[in-house]
Enzyme design. Sequence first.
Site, mmCIF file in Angstrom:
data_model
loop_
_atom_site.group_PDB
_atom_site.id
_atom_site.type_symbol
_atom_site.label_atom_id
_atom_site.label_comp_id
_atom_site.label_asym_id
_atom_site.label_seq_id
_atom_site.Cartn_x
_atom_site.Cartn_y
_atom_site.Cartn_z
ATOM 1 N N GLU A 6 -44.937 34.631 42.839
ATOM 2 C CA GLU A 6 -43.626 34.233 42.365
ATOM 3 C C GLU A 6 -43.636 35.391 41.258
ATOM 4 O O GLU A 6 -43.986 35.542 40.093
ATOM 5 C CB GLU A 6 -43.862 32.922 41.298
ATOM 6 C CG GLU A 6 -43.950 31.607 42.139
ATOM 7 C CD GLU A 6 -43.498 30.441 41.301
ATOM 8 O OE1 GLU A 6 -42.697 29.769 41.943
ATOM 9 O OE2 GLU A 6 -43.693 30.539 40.145
ATOM 10 N N HIS B 25 -49.236 29.188 36.510
ATOM 11 C CA HIS B 25 -47.791 29.565 36.638
ATOM 12 C C HIS B 25 -47.354 30.771 35.360
ATOM 13 O O HIS B 25 -48.142 30.634 34.202
ATOM 14 C CB HIS B 25 -46.917 28.147 36.303
ATOM 15 C CG HIS B 25 -45.478 28.387 36.746
ATOM 16 N ND1 HIS B 25 -44.635 29.091 35.803
ATOM 17 C CD2 HIS B 25 -44.696 28.160 37.901
ATOM 18 C CE1 HIS B 25 -43.549 28.995 36.401
ATOM 19 N NE2 HIS B 25 -43.305 28.473 37.592
#
Length: 258
Positions: A167, A95
Amino acid sequence: MIRKKFIAANLKMHFDVAEASTYLHNLSKTLTSHREIEVVIAPSLVAIQPLSREIDVRKIKLAAQNAYFEDEGAYTGEVSFSMLKGIASYVIIGHSERRIYFHEENDVIAKKVKAALRNRMSPILCVGENITERRDGHAKRVINDQITSALSHLTEEEMHNIVIAYEPVWAISTFGNEQAMPDDVEKMINEIRKQITYLYGEKVAESVRVIYGGSVKADNVASYLAIPGCDGALVGGASLNYLEFNKIVQSCFNVMQS
Ligand code: 13P
């Protein structure tokens, strides 16, 4: 090949054990299960074990937000993938918050992917360029590097268990809060599948789920899910409200019916 839709709540560093349990309880009561949609929540590490005893995994599955790649040893403060085995079905790896705040580099991310698979957890590998890389026209190169370094050492069998979340850092609500245009997302999803095809061939690329994350909400999720090749969403801020997250799952179902 049919790829099951995948809607995941990344609860980040929110909710203590009691709050996470209430969230799960409320979400389970509200959510209508659809066979074609996998619903996943990623609570904090401290909540994941108690929640694993309460959850009905036929309805909602658990993901860890992070773990360490060694199975055991003198690594003060870390929790290993082997300790999460049987508790979490998925684990978020790479992430941007971990890459940026905790300086996780591609080599560490690659080891985490291997460790997750070794311990029977499916990685949700996050990839995404930052605003400077995008402005300089390097977005595709950054994504391809992140994918190649994290995934090029796997078997085809292992690749079937990978979910890739695109993302873009600049579109995450707490970083840039810019809205990514579905056209841009489509280009990057195509690029991701092109890179998987280059590494493993078309059959594997068609089996891997690619989802989108970045300021996804109930009122915009349909525009992302309508993108050909987009298999779901990884939701941050909007998932903290179980009613909003339920609407996102429902919207996914509606898109599939249309
Ligand atoms: P937001 O939905 O808050 O933009 O967060 C996205 C994200 O980081 C999910 O992992």
